[in-house]
Motif scaffolding. Sequence first.
Motif, PDB file in Angstrom:
ATOM      1  N   ALA A 151      -4.842   5.214   5.372  1.00 48.23           N
ATOM      2  CA  ALA A 151      -4.707   3.783   5.095  1.00 48.23           C
ATOM      3  C   ALA A 151      -4.184   3.568   3.671  1.00 48.23           C
ATOM      4  N   ARG A 152      -4.679   4.373   2.761  1.00 48.20           N
ATOM      5  CA  ARG A 152      -4.208   4.250   1.369  1.00 48.20           C
ATOM      6  C   ARG A 152      -2.732   4.576   1.259  1.00 48.20           C
ATOM      7  N   GLN A 172       2.792   2.505   0.778  1.00 46.24           N
ATOM      8  CA  GLN A 172       4.151   2.370   1.299  1.00 46.24           C
ATOM      9  C   GLN A 172       4.399   0.970   1.862  1.00 46.24           C
ATOM     10  N   ASN A 173       3.442   0.044   1.532  1.00 43.98           N
ATOM     11  CA  ASN A 173       3.590  -1.322   2.006  1.00 43.98           C
ATOM     12  C   ASN A 173       3.663  -1.451   3.513  1.00 43.98           C
ATOM     13  N   ASP A 174       2.955  -0.610   4.145  1.00 43.24           N
ATOM     14  CA  ASP A 174       2.962  -0.582   5.599  1.00 43.24           C
ATOM     15  C   ASP A 174       1.820  -1.470   6.082  1.00 43.24           C
ATOM     16  N   ASP A 175       2.087  -2.367   7.039  1.00 45.41           N
ATOM     17  CA  ASP A 175       1.047  -3.278   7.493  1.00 45.41           C
ATOM     18  C   ASP A 175      -0.045  -2.595   8.308  1.00 45.41           C
ATOM     19  N   ASP A 176       0.219  -1.353   8.699  1.00 42.86           N
ATOM     20  CA  ASP A 176      -0.823  -0.606   9.402  1.00 42.86           C
ATOM     21  C   ASP A 176      -2.044  -0.349   8.524  1.00 42.86           C
ATOM     22  N   ALA A 177      -1.844  -0.475   7.228  1.00 42.41           N
ATOM     23  CA  ALA A 177      -2.922  -0.144   6.290  1.00 42.41           C
ATOM     24  C   ALA A 177      -4.206  -0.882   6.639  1.00 42.41           C
ATOM     25  N   GLU A 178      -4.094  -2.174   6.897  1.00 41.08           N
ATOM     26  CA  GLU A 178      -5.313  -2.957   7.114  1.00 41.08           C
ATOM     27  C   GLU A 178      -6.130  -2.401   8.281  1.00 41.08           C
ATOM     28  N   ALA A 179      -5.423  -2.141   9.368  1.00 44.28           N
ATOM     29  CA  ALA A 179      -6.127  -1.600  10.541  1.00 44.28           C
ATOM     30  C   ALA A 179      -6.745  -0.246  10.204  1.00 44.28           C
ATOM     31  N   GLY A 180      -6.011   0.530   9.432  1.00 48.31           N
ATOM     32  CA  GLY A 180      -6.521   1.845   9.037  1.00 48.31           C
ATOM     33  C   GLY A 180      -7.797   1.721   8.228  1.00 48.31           C
ATOM     34  N   PHE A 181      -7.758   0.825   7.216  1.00 51.06           N
ATOM     35  CA  PHE A 181      -8.976   0.619   6.419  1.00 51.06           C
ATOM     36  C   PHE A 181     -10.123   0.163   7.305  1.00 51.06           C
ATOM     37  N   ALA A 182      -9.792  -0.710   8.252  1.00 48.96           N
ATOM     38  CA  ALA A 182     -10.844  -1.213   9.146  1.00 48.96           C
ATOM     39  C   ALA A 182     -11.458  -0.052   9.938  1.00 48.96           C
ATOM     40  N   ARG A 183     -10.602   0.841  10.406  1.00 49.16           N
ATOM     41  CA  ARG A 183     -11.123   1.977  11.185  1.00 49.16           C
ATOM     42  C   ARG A 183     -12.006   2.881  10.317  1.00 49.16           C
ATOM     43  N   GLY A 241     -10.276  -4.012  -0.468  1.00 49.84           N
ATOM     44  CA  GLY A 241     -10.299  -5.239  -1.276  1.00 49.84           C
ATOM     45  C   GLY A 241      -9.038  -5.348  -2.120  1.00 49.84           C
ATOM     46  N   ALA A 242      -8.645  -4.245  -2.736  1.00 49.89           N
ATOM     47  CA  ALA A 242      -7.458  -4.255  -3.584  1.00 49.89           C
ATOM     48  C   ALA A 242      -6.214  -4.609  -2.759  1.00 49.89           C
ATOM     49  N   TRP A 243      -6.175  -4.063  -1.567  1.00 50.04           N
ATOM     50  CA  TRP A 243      -5.015  -4.326  -0.700  1.00 50.04           C
ATOM     51  C   TRP A 243      -4.957  -5.804  -0.339  1.00 50.04           C
ATOM     52  N   LEU A 244      -6.133  -6.343  -0.008  1.00 54.28           N
ATOM     53  CA  LEU A 244      -6.189  -7.763   0.360  1.00 54.28           C
ATOM     54  C   LEU A 244      -5.833  -8.653  -0.823  1.00 54.28           C
ATOM     55  N   ALA A 245      -6.339  -8.302  -2.002  1.00 52.85           N
ATOM     56  CA  ALA A 245      -6.091  -9.125  -3.194  1.00 52.85           C
ATOM     57  C   ALA A 245      -4.598  -9.172  -3.524  1.00 52.85           C
ATOM     58  N   GLU A 246      -3.951  -7.990  -3.350  1.00 51.28           N
ATOM     59  CA  GLU A 246      -2.511  -7.975  -3.617  1.00 51.28           C
ATOM     60  C   GLU A 246      -1.760  -8.934  -2.708  1.00 51.28           C
ATOM     61  N   ARG A 247      -2.324  -9.132  -1.532  1.00 51.23           N
ATOM     62  CA  ARG A 247      -1.675 -10.049  -0.585  1.00 51.23           C
ATOM     63  C   ARG A 247      -2.242 -11.464  -0.685  1.00 51.23           C
ATOM     64  N   ARG A 248      -2.867 -11.762  -1.805  1.00 55.56           N
ATOM     65  CA  ARG A 248      -3.413 -13.079  -2.095  1.00 55.56           C
ATOM     66  C   ARG A 248      -4.451 -13.526  -1.067  1.00 55.56           C
ATOM     67  N   ARG A 249      -5.112 -12.576  -0.488  1.00 53.05           N
ATOM     68  CA  ARG A 249      -6.185 -12.968   0.441  1.00 53.05           C
ATOM     69  C   ARG A 249      -7.509 -12.760  -0.299  1.00 53.05           C
TER      70      ARG A 249
END
Length: 928
Positions: free
Chosen positions: A838-839, A844-855, A877-885
């Motif tokens: 996921a990291r 690599q700015n891949d949207d799969d990251a979120e699902a990976g972190f969730a898993r 959290g860092a990934w989400l923050a970068e996306r302004r979530r």
Amino acid sequence: MRGTGKEAPFVGRDRELRQVKELFHATADERRARLVSIVGLAGIGKSRLAWEFEKYIDGLAADVLWHRGRCLSYGEGVTYWALAEMVRRRCEIVEGENQATTATKLRATLDKYMPDAEEQRWVEPRLGHLLGLEENIAPERVNLFAAWRIFFERIAEQTPTVMVFEEMQWADAGLVDFIEYLLEWSGRHPIYVLTLARPEFGDRHPGWGSAKRSFNSLYLEPLNAGAMDELLGGLVPGLPEDIRARIRDRAEGIPLYAVETVRMMLDRGTLRREGNRYTLTGPVGDLDVPDTLHALIAARLDALPPAERGLLQNAAVLGQSFSTERLGALAQSSEGSLDGLLESLMRKEFLAVQADPQSPERGQYTFLQALVQKVAYDTLSKRERKARHLEVARHLEATWARDADEIVEVVASHYLDAYRAEPGDADASEIRESARRLLVRAGQRAGSLAATGEAERYFVQASELTEDPVTGAELRERAGEMAWRGGAAVTATAHYEAAISLFERAGLRHPAARVSARLGEVMFFEGRLQEAVDRMEASFAVLSGDPPDGDLAALAAQLARFHYFLGHRERGAERVELALDIAESVDQPETLAQAMITKGIFLGIRGRHEEAMALLDHALRYALNRDIGAAALRAYFNLTDRLTRSGRVDAAIAQASEGVALARRLGDRFWECSLLANMLYPLYIVGRWDEALQRAAEMPDLERLGSQRTILSAAGLSGLIHVNRGDLDAARRLLEASAEMETSPDVQDRSNHIAMRAALRHAEGRFAEALEDGSAAFTWVAEIGGNEGVDEGIIAALEAAFSLDDTATVKELIEQAHALRRVDTSTYLRAHLTRFEARLAARQNDDDAEAGFARATEAFRELGAAFGLGLTLLELGAWLAERRREDEAAVRWDEAGGIFGALSAKPWRERLERTVAGTSLSLAQPSA
Ligand SMILES: Nc1ncnc2c1ncn2[C@@H]1O[C@H](COP(=O)(O)OP(=O)(O)OP(=O)(O)O)[C@@H](O)[C@H]1O
Ligand SMILES: [Mg+2]
């Protein structure tokens, strides 16, 4: 044991007596076991000091339970005799009492001190065995020692307990071991042990008590002139000054010399006893006394009427204490009735009668001084000795051996002495045969009491008394088994080699192969792995040609285990199947239990987790039900590993705790430490870090574990906790303590050590080194399959590659990890790999990251792996923050903050704070 005569006033030992009392009170107050070793020459006053102390204890208002036992001087001691005497005393059993009442009294005593029925059921047969009751006991030393220890612990829980071991210079090695064991394991109980010994004890046991906190030694120096004067003056008021000075000067501070001189004057009529005092009958004249204690006693014996002297000589053959019944069995001179003679000898202070109603020797006669017994014995000619030993042996055999085995060593020693006195006589070979027969029984008994050193000695002695080479070979084999069970590899090897060559010369292939296999086992544990297995395989080839028996089953089971260590999976699996086939049909529970465990391990490394677990679990129950301690502990150990790797971490911890408890009950340090060490990593995974460090601290000094390197290396992994708490110094210290692991030939040792070093290097910011250390995991896994060192190595390598911003290496490592066989990865490692993927995706700015972190979050939650979860939440959290979530990030970070706070993972909490500070958010403060 006191005489009937007047006792000399107690002089010159105030300091020593005070010390003995003070240490007793400290023991009772602190509720800590303690040993005082009292050492001094014959007649210096050891027993007297103990007696003064006993009187003091009797006078205390508080209850104290007193136990006294004396080591016997037959041969090289009679196994655990003094301890058995203490147990008898507690149960009020008389020596030689029949089995039925002995058993009843034992039961009643256990009812009194051991309310727990289950515990009582466990202890009873083992104590019974000590008393000669039960025969079929698993002869594991840990088991017996544990039961005996628990008996005294329960007593001590009710009332402070004193144990006085007299005549320790004659102690058998088993007893010495037991006393040390008791002190080590019953440390938290008010058990006060006094041992009385002549100085030669120290020569035989140079390490006695060294380096133990609970050990005190008290050396009794000769009394000074003032004290000797006081003693003599008190004993014989009115003794002329010059006589007193002469006795005092010759005595050289040995009170017994003074006392014996007075007794001699009494014998000669220079002194008369009136009630409780001595008076001079007239002028003393020339005091003609020999100047050594031995000569003095010999002169006193010499001056006795022949019938009295003869009685003492007979008695000396019987031992320090004896019953009239046994004395009567020896041919008597016709003059004088036995009672009359005994009466006179008591008056003359040679003998005393045991009047203590609690003593198992009550009603028996005793030499007032052990030295008198020895001197009396020495006055017998060889021929006289032979005749008497023979009579005693035959009498004892006829009257005792029928129902009790506890004196078989005594009987054996009488036959042996009879034989040795006149080995050239016509009846010598018959006597020798009796001696041999009894020595074998003595060996069996000692072996069944786990006194392996004694047992070995008896078997060797027996083998020396036979002319039949096959019998000799069998006895050497048994001696070898005993030596090996006692951990004496070199001696065991010598016995086995002797047995093999004797069997071979007799053309007996099967037994020769059996012994050769035993020898292989010794070699294996001595580090000659391949050579050992080759030897055992050669034996296997011979034995498997004959009808299957227990020998073959045991060999196959052991071979399977060794093949596993050497990485020979197929051969090992094959051997274990055969072992199981036979063990079940010839009913060998121990072999069966061990083979089931080995098979479980083989199934496990093939990835058949569930079957492996089923088998290990059953092997555990089976071993527990049958009291096979060694197998049960090994099963716990392997189950812990298996459960951890398959993600049932809490269950793993529970099993390991149970195992630790069992190891402690049995007093088995090796498994106690192994299981404690095995528990650290699972505790680390589930975030019970304080508990892990506490458990690590429960392990005794790592130094003392000596060659138990595997334990050391497993313990080293607890350094991960220090690293992640930011206590890098503690981690460095641990690493240093296990520095030798770096070059260990055992991959397992190396992997744990280097993996932990990788984590430390990463924390130090030395990323390239961390990467290099961690990447080595892939070479380890090729050698031994997956383990926690491999897991942590891979994790550290990936963390390092990320810190180096080396995406290519990250990718490569992930690929390598995925290429591992599933059986070589653990649930925990797989969760981390999901996180790393996921990291990588995030990078690599891949949207799969979120699902990976969730898993990954999911996986860590399921495992209960707090720390892994915290890391994942921080990164997500860092990934989400970068996306302004930000709102979503805040929830993750708050949870991560809570986790790091609870773990006291300071550097991680700080990193989280820095990450949050870069945003508009702030962290929830941990609740106070
Ligand atoms: N301090 C003392 N004051 C007075 N009498 C003493 C003292 N010490 C020893 N005696 C007397 O000396 C005799 C020998 O002492 P004791 O039996 O205690 O010696 P021991 O060290 O136990 O000898 P062994 O090694 O043979 O067992 C006994 O009669 C004892 O009462
Ligand atoms: Mg003594």
